[in-house]
Scaffold this active site. Structure first.
Site, PDB file in Angstrom:
ATOM      1  N   HIS A   1      42.386 -35.217   1.567  1.00  0.00           N
ATOM      2  CA  HIS A   1      42.212 -36.260   2.581  1.00  0.00           C
ATOM      3  C   HIS A   1      42.177 -35.613   3.966  1.00  0.00           C
ATOM      4  O   HIS A   1      43.209 -35.496   4.634  1.00  0.00           O
ATOM      5  CB  HIS A   1      43.367 -37.271   2.520  1.00  0.00           C
ATOM      6  CG  HIS A   1      43.335 -38.166   1.329  1.00  0.00           C
ATOM      7  ND1 HIS A   1      42.797 -39.429   1.347  1.00  0.00           N
ATOM      8  CD2 HIS A   1      43.777 -37.964   0.061  1.00  0.00           C
ATOM      9  CE1 HIS A   1      42.913 -39.985   0.157  1.00  0.00           C
ATOM     10  NE2 HIS A   1      43.496 -39.119  -0.653  1.00  0.00           N
TER      11      HIS A   1
ATOM     12  N   GLU B   1      41.253 -36.721   6.728  1.00  0.00           N
ATOM     13  CA  GLU B   1      41.571 -37.638   7.834  1.00  0.00           C
ATOM     14  C   GLU B   1      43.013 -37.519   8.294  1.00  0.00           C
ATOM     15  O   GLU B   1      43.336 -37.843   9.439  1.00  0.00           O
ATOM     16  CB  GLU B   1      41.267 -39.085   7.439  1.00  0.00           C
ATOM     17  CG  GLU B   1      42.114 -39.651   6.316  1.00  0.00           C
ATOM     18  CD  GLU B   1      41.519 -39.439   4.935  1.00  0.00           C
ATOM     19  OE1 GLU B   1      41.943 -40.137   3.990  1.00  0.00           O
ATOM     20  OE2 GLU B   1      40.634 -38.571   4.791  1.00  0.00           O
TER      21      GLU B   1
ATOM     22  N   CYS C   1      38.467 -37.891  -1.915  1.00  0.00           N
ATOM     23  CA  CYS C   1      39.353 -38.125  -3.069  1.00  0.00           C
ATOM     24  C   CYS C   1      38.579 -38.863  -4.164  1.00  0.00           C
ATOM     25  O   CYS C   1      37.738 -38.261  -4.833  1.00  0.00           O
ATOM     26  CB  CYS C   1      40.595 -38.873  -2.618  1.00  0.00           C
ATOM     27  SG  CYS C   1      41.946 -38.811  -3.836  1.00  0.00           S
TER      28      CYS C   1
END
Length: 602
Positions: free
Chosen positions: A539, A541, A412
Site C-alpha cells: 500500500h 499510499e 493490493c
C-alpha cells in the site's frame, strides 16, 4: 500511580485535544496542524490518538465504521487519524501511539491474572486511570522523527465527545495527569462546534458553552477553545464565548470550513495560537526561530489546491465508495501527486458491482452510468479490499484499462484482480481465480499465504513495512523510485500471487519487476507495451506525504495527463518551477504575507 522519576532532561510537554458537541468536528486536523506549527519552530513532536472503543485495534473494522484502517511500519492497524499525523508531521508512529479502551483493559486484566495487584480489588480508579497515564508517559518518549531523540512535545487527541460514557476513564485519567506532569507541562485545547441554523443564519454559542461547562465539571479547564463553524466566526460571537467560557478573547480561535485542510495550520498561525502555546508551556524556543520556509511551503500547497489547474480524472473502482474516508489515504496520495504537477484532481467513484453483468440485468441504468464514468476517465485505480462482492467488476475495469491502454494502478487486491483478469482473458483460463473467492478453482493464480491463520482475523495478516527488491532496471517503477535497488513499503494482505504461474505470465509480457527478499513473493508487476499498467501488492499510499508524493501514484497521475515520458526523460526530477520552494516575482506579495504570519507569532 508512581511519581515521575527525576531527570536532568527537560520535561516533555503535553497538549490534550478534546472535542465537544459532536464527533467528527475536526480534532484530528487541529491536532495535526498544531504539531506542524510546533515543528516549524524546530521542536520534536509526537502524537497519540485515543479511541475509547473496546476493540483492541482497528484491524477488524468495516471501512463503513471508522473509515480506512491505517497501517504503520511496525504492522499496527490503527485509526486513520494517525495517517493524518504522519502526513502532516512527516514522522513514523508506532502501534502504541493508538490507545484504545480494549488495549488498556487487556493490559490491566493481564496484570491482574499475573497477580501484579497483590490481591487488591481492581477498579477503574486508580488501576485503569493509572494504566492510561503510564501508557501515555511511556509512548511520549519514543523517538518518531528518525533523529533518535526523545520528543519535546506530545500532542494527544481524545477521540469521541466530552460526556460520552466510554470516554470517562480517559477524561479522569487526564484530570489526574495534569497534576502528575505539572500544570506548566500540560495544556488543553477544546474543539467545539458553533452551529449556524439555516433559518436564522445566526451563529449559536450555547452548545459550546455547555460543552466547556461539562469539561470543567469533569476537572479539565480548556486553555484554548477552537470554534469550528461553517463561515468565519463573528467578533461578537467570539467575545461571547470568551465571556461565558472564562477564557481571554485571544484564547478563542476560529476555524471555519476551508477549501482544504492545508489551510488550517495557516489559520492557526494567523491567530497566534502558537504564541500562546509556547508561553503557556514554557517551551524552549528561540525568539525569531519560526521557519518562514516551512510556512511558505504549506501556503504554497494550500494555494495550489485552490487554483484552476488543468483537470486529471481518475476513476476509483471499489466496494466502499459510499464513504470517502474508506479510501482516505488513496485520495491523499492522488492529490499529493496531482498538486505537485499543477493538476486539479477529479475523482470519479465507481461501485465495482455496478460494472458487473448481473447489474446490467437487474439495474441497467446503474450499469451504463458506471461504464460511462469509467470510459470518461483518464486513469483507473483499483484499491485494496476483502471479500467477493464487486470482484468481477474490478476484473472488468482491469481488462478495460489493459485493452484500451488506459493508465492503471492496482493496489493490493488491485494487483490480484489484474493477475486474475490476465489469466482469464489472455491465457484463456476462464476459471482462474483467487482461493479467497473460489477455494476449488482449477487455476489458483492467487493463493493464501502459509503464515495466515484463518481461525483468528485480528492481526494475522502480513502487516507493516517490508523490503521489495527490484529484479530488473528496465522498469517504470524502478525509474519512479529513482533507481533504488530496493524499496520499503507497508503491507496489509492475506493472499499473494501464486509463484507457480510466474513463467506463464512473463512469457506474455506481464513482468513481475519486484519481489520480496526470498524471491518467492511477488510485489510489483508491469505490462510491457502499455503506457502505464502497474500493480503493487503493498500500500504505497501509507507513505505518501503532501510534499513528497508516492511514486506509483505519481506515475498514474503523470501517465493519465500524458506527462510520464517527459518526467522519466528528465531523470524523474521535478522542474524547479514545480517545487514547493519555488519563488517568482509574482510571489513577492505572498512572501510578505508569509513573513507577516511568522511575525504574528513572535
Amino acid at each position: 500511580m508512581a511519581e515521575l522519576e527525576g531527570s536532568s532532561s527537560p520535561p516533555i510537554k503535553f497538549i490534550l485535544v478534546s472535542g465537544g458537541v459532536i464527533s467528527g468536528v475536526g480534532k484530528g486536523v487541529i491536532t495535526s496542524s498544531i504539531g506542524t506549527l510546533l515543528k516549524s519552530y524546530g521542536l520534536r513532536v509526537t502524537a497519540i490518538k485515543i479511541d475509547p472503543y473496546l476493540n483492541i485495534d482497528a484491524g477488524t473494522f468495516s471501512p463503513y465504521e471508522h473509515g480506512e484502517v491505517f497501517v504503520l511500519d511496525d504492522g499496527g492497524e490503527v485509526d486513520l487519524d494517525l495517517g493524518n499525523y504522519e502526513r502532516f508531521l512527516d514522522i513514523t508512529l508506532h502501534r502504541d501511539n493508538n490507545i484504545t479502551t480494549g488495549k488498556i483493559y487487556q493490559h490491566v486484566i493481564q496484570k491482574e491474572r499475573k497477580g501484579d495487584f497483590l490481591g487488591k480489588t481492581v477498579q477503574v480508579v486508580p488501576h485503569v486511570t493509572d494504566a492510561i497515564q503510564e501508557w501515555v508517559l511511556r509512548v511520549a518518549k519514543i523517538p518518531v522523527d528518525g533523529s533518535g531523540l526523545t520528543p519535546q512535545v506530545c500532542v494527544i487527541e481524545l477521540g469521541g465527545t466530552i460526556g460520552d460514557i466510554e470516554g470517562m476513564p480517559f477524561v479522569e485519567a487526564f484530570r489526574q495527569f495534569q497534576f502528575t506532569v505539572g500544570l506548566e507541562n500540560f495544556c488543553n485545547i477544546h474543539v467545539s462546534l458553533v452551529p449556524q441554523p439555516g433559518n436564522t443564519g445566526e451563529q449559536k454559542t450555547k452548545p459550546t458553552q455547555n460543552s466547556v461547562r461539562q469539561l470543567r465539571g469533569l476537572g479539565l479547564s480548556p486553555d484554548i477553545i477552537v470554534c469550528r463553524s461553517i463561515s468565519p466566526l463573528e467578533e461578537s460571537v467570539k467575545n461571547k464565548i470568551s465571556n461565558f467560557c472564562h477564557v481571554a478573547p485571544k484564547q478563542v480561535v476560529a476555524i471555519h470550513d476551508c477549501t482544504s485542510i492545508y489551510r488550517v495550520p495557516l489559520l492557526l498561525k494567523q491567530q497566534a495560537v502558537l504564541d500562546f502555546v509556547l508561553k503557556r508551556l514554557h517551551l524552549p524556543v528561540v525568539t525569531g526561530s519560526c521557519s518562514p520556509q516551512t510556512i511558505y511551503k504549506w501556503r504554497n500547497l494550500a494555494d495550489r489546491y485552490d487554483r484552476p489547474y488543468p483537470p486529471v480524472v481518475i476513476a476509483i473502482v471499489g466496494k466502499y465508495t459510499k464513504l470517502e474516508d474508506a479510501y482516505i489515504s488513496v485520495i491523499k496520495a492522488l492529490r499529493h501527486a496531482a498538486l505537485l504537477f499543477h493538476l486539479k484532481l477529479h475523482i470519479k467513484w465507481i461501485e465495482a458491482a455496478h460494472l458487473e453483468s448481473t447489474t446490467r440485468e437487474e439495474e441497467p441504468v446503474k450499469f451504463h452510468e458506471a461504464w460511462k464514468t469509467l470510459c470518461d476517465s483518464q486513469g483507473v485505480l483499483v484499491p485494496g479490499g476483502f471479500g467477493c462482492r464487486g470482484t468481477d467488476g474490478k476484473i472488468a475495469a482491469a481488462e478495460w484499462a489493459r485493452t484500451k491502454k488506459i493508465p492503471y494502478l492496482g493496489v493490493c487486491l488491485g494487483m490480484q484482480v489484474a493477475v486474475i483478469e490476465f489469466a482469464r482473458n489472455v491465457f484463456g483460463w476462464k476459471t482462474a481465480n483467487s482461493v479467497e473467492f473460489d477455494p476449488s478453482t482449477s487455476h489458483p493464480v492467487v493463493i493464501e499465504m502459509p503464515e495466515h491463520n484463518p481461525g483468528n482475523l485480528g492481526g494475522t495478516m502480513r502487516l507493516g513495512k517490508r523490503k521489495t527488491i527490484f529484479k530488473t532496471k528496465q522498469s517504470v517503477l524502478y525509474k519512479l523510485y529513482k533507481g533504488c535497488d530496493h524499496v520499503e513499503e507497508r503491507h496489509r494482505h492475506r493472499y499473494e500471487v501464486n509463484p507457480d504461474f510466474i513463467k506463464e505470465y512473463e512469457s506474455k509480457d506481464m513482468i513481475f519487476v519486484g519481489h520480496d527478499e526470498g524471491g518467492q513473493r511477488m510485489e510489483m508487476l508491469e505490462l510491457k507495451g502499455h503506457p502505464y499498467y502497474v500493480a503493487v501488492q503493498y500500500h504505497p499510499e501509507y507513505l505518501s506525504r503532501p510534499l513528497g508524493p508516492s511514486p506509483p501514484y505519481l506515475g498514474l497521475i503523470l501517465a493519465a495527463s500524458n506527462k510520464l515520458n517527459s518526467y522519466i526523460s528528465r531523470g524523474c526530477n521535478v522542474s524547479p518551477r514545480l517545487s514547493y520552494d519555488y519563488t517568482s516575482a509574482d510571489d513577492d506579495e505572498d512572501d510578505e504575507v508569509t513573513q507577516a504570519l511568522c511575525a504574528n507569532s513572535q
